[in-house]
Enzyme design. Structure first.
Site, PDB file in Angstrom:
ATOM      1  N   LYS A   8       0.983  -1.201  -0.036  1.00  0.00           N
ATOM      2  CA  LYS A   8      -0.194   0.012  -0.127  1.00  0.00           C
ATOM      3  C   LYS A   8       0.897   1.352  -0.004  1.00  0.00           C
ATOM      4  O   LYS A   8       0.742   2.000  -0.749  1.00  0.00           O
ATOM      5  CB  LYS A   8      -0.818  -0.040   1.005  1.00  0.00           C
ATOM      6  CG  LYS A   8      -1.844  -1.213   1.340  1.00  0.00           C
ATOM      7  CD  LYS A   8      -2.931  -1.119   2.644  1.00  0.00           C
ATOM      8  CE  LYS A   8      -2.100  -1.035   3.881  1.00  0.00           C
ATOM      9  NZ  LYS A   8      -1.204  -2.327   4.076  1.00  0.00           N
ATOM     10  N   ARG A  24      -1.265  -9.252  12.995  1.00  0.00           N
ATOM     11  CA  ARG A  24      -1.618  -8.085  12.197  1.00  0.00           C
ATOM     12  C   ARG A  24      -2.537  -8.584  11.078  1.00  0.00           C
ATOM     13  O   ARG A  24      -3.571  -7.965  10.686  1.00  0.00           O
ATOM     14  CB  ARG A  24      -0.497  -7.248  11.431  1.00  0.00           C
ATOM     15  CG  ARG A  24       0.287  -6.307  12.476  1.00  0.00           C
ATOM     16  CD  ARG A  24       1.596  -6.038  12.007  1.00  0.00           C
ATOM     17  NE  ARG A  24       1.708  -4.975  11.072  1.00  0.00           N
ATOM     18  CZ  ARG A  24       2.825  -4.913  10.174  1.00  0.00           C
ATOM     19  NH1 ARG A  24       4.122  -5.232  10.535  1.00  0.00           N
ATOM     20  NH2 ARG A  24       2.756  -4.176   9.051  1.00  0.00           N
ATOM     21  N   ARG A  75      11.675  -6.149   4.357  1.00  0.00           N
ATOM     22  CA  ARG A  75      11.572  -4.670   4.471  1.00  0.00           C
ATOM     23  C   ARG A  75      12.365  -4.213   5.584  1.00  0.00           C
ATOM     24  O   ARG A  75      12.692  -4.713   6.446  1.00  0.00           O
ATOM     25  CB  ARG A  75      10.076  -4.407   4.982  1.00  0.00           C
ATOM     26  CG  ARG A  75       9.912  -2.851   5.140  1.00  0.00           C
ATOM     27  CD  ARG A  75       8.715  -2.188   5.206  1.00  0.00           C
ATOM     28  NE  ARG A  75       7.866  -2.916   6.199  1.00  0.00           N
ATOM     29  CZ  ARG A  75       6.586  -2.847   6.284  1.00  0.00           C
ATOM     30  NH1 ARG A  75       5.730  -2.104   5.228  1.00  0.00           N
ATOM     31  NH2 ARG A  75       5.876  -3.493   7.169  1.00  0.00           N
ATOM     32  N   ARG A 127      -9.641   1.811   9.147  1.00  0.00           N
ATOM     33  CA  ARG A 127      -9.189   0.601   9.444  1.00  0.00           C
ATOM     34  C   ARG A 127     -10.127  -0.074   9.875  1.00  0.00           C
ATOM     35  O   ARG A 127      -9.971  -1.734  10.114  1.00  0.00           O
ATOM     36  CB  ARG A 127      -7.939   0.692  10.513  1.00  0.00           C
ATOM     37  CG  ARG A 127      -6.942  -0.296  10.560  1.00  0.00           C
ATOM     38  CD  ARG A 127      -6.032  -0.313   9.672  1.00  0.00           C
ATOM     39  NE  ARG A 127      -4.671  -0.834   9.969  1.00  0.00           N
ATOM     40  CZ  ARG A 127      -3.282  -0.534   9.407  1.00  0.00           C
ATOM     41  NH1 ARG A 127      -3.581   0.382   8.842  1.00  0.00           N
ATOM     42  NH2 ARG A 127      -2.610  -1.266   9.777  1.00  0.00           N
ATOM     43  N   ARG A 148      11.330  -2.773  11.029  1.00  0.00           N
ATOM     44  CA  ARG A 148      10.393  -1.984  12.044  1.00  0.00           C
ATOM     45  C   ARG A 148      10.246  -3.398  13.116  1.00  0.00           C
ATOM     46  O   ARG A 148       9.953  -4.440  12.941  1.00  0.00           O
ATOM     47  CB  ARG A 148       8.959  -1.930  11.126  1.00  0.00           C
ATOM     48  CG  ARG A 148       8.897  -0.532  10.719  1.00  0.00           C
ATOM     49  CD  ARG A 148       7.884  -0.309   9.843  1.00  0.00           C
ATOM     50  NE  ARG A 148       6.540  -0.882  10.243  1.00  0.00           N
ATOM     51  CZ  ARG A 148       5.524  -0.817   9.425  1.00  0.00           C
ATOM     52  NH1 ARG A 148       5.515  -0.062   8.266  1.00  0.00           N
ATOM     53  NH2 ARG A 148       4.231  -1.143   9.842  1.00  0.00           N
TER      54      ARG A 148
HETATM   55  P1  AP5 Z   1       4.927  -1.783   2.001  1.00  0.00           P
HETATM   56  O1  AP5 Z   1       4.577  -0.726   0.541  1.00  0.00           O
HETATM   57  O2  AP5 Z   1       5.876  -1.080   2.938  1.00  0.00           O
HETATM   58  O3  AP5 Z   1       3.628  -2.274   2.427  1.00  0.00           O
HETATM   59  P2  AP5 Z   1       2.324  -1.791   3.004  1.00  0.00           P
HETATM   60  O4  AP5 Z   1       1.172  -2.496   2.702  1.00  0.00           O
HETATM   61  O5  AP5 Z   1       2.372  -0.250   3.191  1.00  0.00           O
HETATM   62  O6  AP5 Z   1       2.677  -2.401   4.662  1.00  0.00           O
HETATM   63  P3  AP5 Z   1       2.686  -1.850   5.995  1.00  0.00           P
HETATM   64  O7  AP5 Z   1       3.160  -2.930   6.875  1.00  0.00           O
HETATM   65  O8  AP5 Z   1       3.052  -0.311   6.574  1.00  0.00           O
HETATM   66  O9  AP5 Z   1       0.991  -1.569   6.237  1.00  0.00           O
HETATM   67  P4  AP5 Z   1       0.286  -2.087   7.533  1.00  0.00           P
HETATM   68  O10 AP5 Z   1      -1.244  -1.816   7.142  1.00  0.00           O
HETATM   69  O11 AP5 Z   1       0.549  -3.143   8.269  1.00  0.00           O
HETATM   70  O12 AP5 Z   1       0.998  -1.009   8.458  1.00  0.00           O
HETATM   71  P5  AP5 Z   1       0.622   0.546   8.952  1.00  0.00           P
HETATM   72  O13 AP5 Z   1       2.215   1.191   8.725  1.00  0.00           O
HETATM   73  O14 AP5 Z   1      -0.380   1.038   8.278  1.00  0.00           O
HETATM   74  O15 AP5 Z   1       5.955  -2.955   1.095  1.00  0.00           O
HETATM   75  C1  AP5 Z   1       6.310  -3.939   2.181  1.00  0.00           C
HETATM   76  C2  AP5 Z   1       7.433  -4.335   1.440  1.00  0.00           C
HETATM   77  O16 AP5 Z   1       7.344  -5.226   0.345  1.00  0.00           O
HETATM   78  C3  AP5 Z   1       8.485  -3.423   1.322  1.00  0.00           C
HETATM   79  O17 AP5 Z   1       9.857  -3.925   1.821  1.00  0.00           O
HETATM   80  C4  AP5 Z   1       8.623  -3.247  -0.296  1.00  0.00           C
HETATM   81  O18 AP5 Z   1       9.707  -2.589  -0.803  1.00  0.00           O
HETATM   82  C5  AP5 Z   1       8.106  -4.384  -0.522  1.00  0.00           C
HETATM   83  N1  AP5 Z   1       7.185  -4.323  -2.031  1.00  0.00           N
HETATM   84  C6  AP5 Z   1       6.211  -3.468  -2.295  1.00  0.00           C
HETATM   85  N2  AP5 Z   1       5.718  -3.845  -3.330  1.00  0.00           N
HETATM   86  C7  AP5 Z   1       6.486  -4.934  -3.769  1.00  0.00           C
HETATM   87  C8  AP5 Z   1       6.219  -5.526  -5.045  1.00  0.00           C
HETATM   88  N3  AP5 Z   1       5.163  -5.266  -5.885  1.00  0.00           N
HETATM   89  N4  AP5 Z   1       6.934  -6.639  -5.359  1.00  0.00           N
HETATM   90  C9  AP5 Z   1       8.045  -7.014  -4.252  1.00  0.00           C
HETATM   91  N5  AP5 Z   1       8.047  -6.385  -3.074  1.00  0.00           N
HETATM   92  C10 AP5 Z   1       7.331  -5.215  -3.042  1.00  0.00           C
HETATM   93  O19 AP5 Z   1       0.264   0.530  10.568  1.00  0.00           O
HETATM   94  C11 AP5 Z   1       1.173  -0.143  11.364  1.00  0.00           C
HETATM   95  C12 AP5 Z   1       0.496   0.125  12.838  1.00  0.00           C
HETATM   96  O20 AP5 Z   1       0.050   1.281  13.093  1.00  0.00           O
HETATM   97  C13 AP5 Z   1      -0.740  -0.750  12.890  1.00  0.00           C
HETATM   98  O21 AP5 Z   1      -0.591  -2.217  13.065  1.00  0.00           O
HETATM   99  C14 AP5 Z   1      -1.638  -0.302  14.115  1.00  0.00           C
HETATM  100  O22 AP5 Z   1      -1.171  -0.721  15.072  1.00  0.00           O
HETATM  101  C15 AP5 Z   1      -1.342   1.281  13.860  1.00  0.00           C
HETATM  102  N6  AP5 Z   1      -2.075   1.989  12.823  1.00  0.00           N
HETATM  103  C16 AP5 Z   1      -2.074   2.417  11.748  1.00  0.00           C
HETATM  104  N7  AP5 Z   1      -3.168   3.018  11.099  1.00  0.00           N
HETATM  105  C17 AP5 Z   1      -4.044   2.740  12.202  1.00  0.00           C
HETATM  106  C18 AP5 Z   1      -5.475   2.965  12.288  1.00  0.00           C
HETATM  107  N8  AP5 Z   1      -6.192   3.706  11.265  1.00  0.00           N
HETATM  108  N9  AP5 Z   1      -6.301   2.645  13.400  1.00  0.00           N
HETATM  109  C19 AP5 Z   1      -5.623   2.136  14.286  1.00  0.00           C
HETATM  110  N10 AP5 Z   1      -4.468   1.660  14.179  1.00  0.00           N
HETATM  111  C20 AP5 Z   1      -3.549   2.221  13.119  1.00  0.00           C
END
Ligand code: AP5
Length: 209
Positions: A15, A168, A125, A90, A157
């Site tokens: 994402k 997650r 990552r 979320r 991370r």
């Molecule tokens: P990346 O693009 O970083 O993936 P992502 O989907 O953004 O992953 P996240 O882990 O950041 O999402 P998440 O939803 O779990 O965490 P968030 O930060 O929102 O890509 C991942 C890896 O793959 C990278 O190494 C990249 O290079 C690689 N990659 C990408 N595309 C690729 C491809 N096509 N081919 C190969 N490799 C590829 O949330 C973290 C925490 O914050 C949550 O657990 C929660 O505690 C809190 N939080 C955040 N938002 C909320 C909310 N709205 N409400 C409550 N808690 C929240």
């Protein structure tokens, strides 16, 4: 034409990577609640201190905290013409909170890959303190362990361990996946498997550019 988009999908599906690229293309901000919360944690703010324990466990941070943070961000001038929401809403209560702010989304892009690919992407990552993201094999930095953009050290991370990722994924299925039904009229499903460029071109096609 307004560009108010939500990118949704399991952890590590890509994402953030796609939101960064598409936001530059449309010249709109990429609003990631995960990144904003990590900044609060790093800065040791009150919000960061409250959020950290939930993030470390892979649980959702309480809605009241996240909704207030998002409402402030979405009200900024640069978000007037559009934005990409990444990680918010979320769950259904957060979607209802967005409705209550009179924010109407134009399209929801639902990215998907298998759980095995999620794990492979997340455990490989590496990020820098400014949020630039790499993958050890698929998108390595030019110099191992060093960010190409700002020269900062890369780290894993703390919520990217196998154990926390398992939680997650559970949280995604229980709380976030129901949003696909909530937004059924405006959801487009996009296969997240393939190179970053392949996925980008699928997403951009959906968004009509
Ligand atoms: P990346 O693009 O970083 O993936 P992502 O989907 O953004 O992953 P996240 O882990 O950041 O999402 P998440 O939803 O779990 O965490 P968030 O930060 O929102 O890509 C991942 C890896 O793959 C990278 O190494 C990249 O290079 C690689 N990659 C990408 N595309 C690729 C491809 N096509 N081919 C190969 N490799 C590829 O949330 C973290 C925490 O914050 C949550 O657990 C929660 O505690 C809190 N939080 C955040 N938002 C909320 C909310 N709205 N409400 C409550 N808690 C929240």
């Amino acid at each position: 034409m307004s560009h108010r988009y939500l990118f949704v999908g399991p952890p590590g599906v890509g994402k953030g990577t796609q939101a960064d690229l598409v936001a530059s293309e449309f010249d709109i901000p990429h609003i990631s609640t995960g990144a904003m919360l990590r900044e609060h944690v790093a800065a040791g703010t009150q919000l960061g201190q409250k959020a950290e324990v939930f993030m470390e466990a892979g649980d959702l941070v309480p809605d009241t905290l996240v909704v207030a943070m998002l409402a402030e961000r979405i009200g900024c001038d640069d978000a007037r013409e559009g934005f990409i929401l990444d990680g918010f809403p979320r769950n259904i209560p957060q979607a209802e909170a967005l409705d209550a702010m009179s924010v109407q989304l134009d399209r929801v892009v639902a990215l998907s890959v298998s759980d095995e690919e999620v794990l492979r992407r997340i455990t490989g990552r590496r990020s820098c303190a400014n949020g630039h993201v790499y993958h050890v094999t698929d998108n390595p930095p030019q110099v191992e362990g060093v960010c190409d953009v700002d020269g900062l050290s890369l780290f894993q991370r703390s919520d990217d361990t196998e154990e926390v990722v398992a939680n997650r994924l559970l949280v995604f299925r229980a709380s976030t996946a129901p949003l696909l039904e909530y937004y059924a009229a405006i959801v487009t499903y996009v296969d997240g498997l393939g190179s970053v460029e392949e996925v980008r071109s699928r997403v951009v096609q959906v968004l009509g550019s």
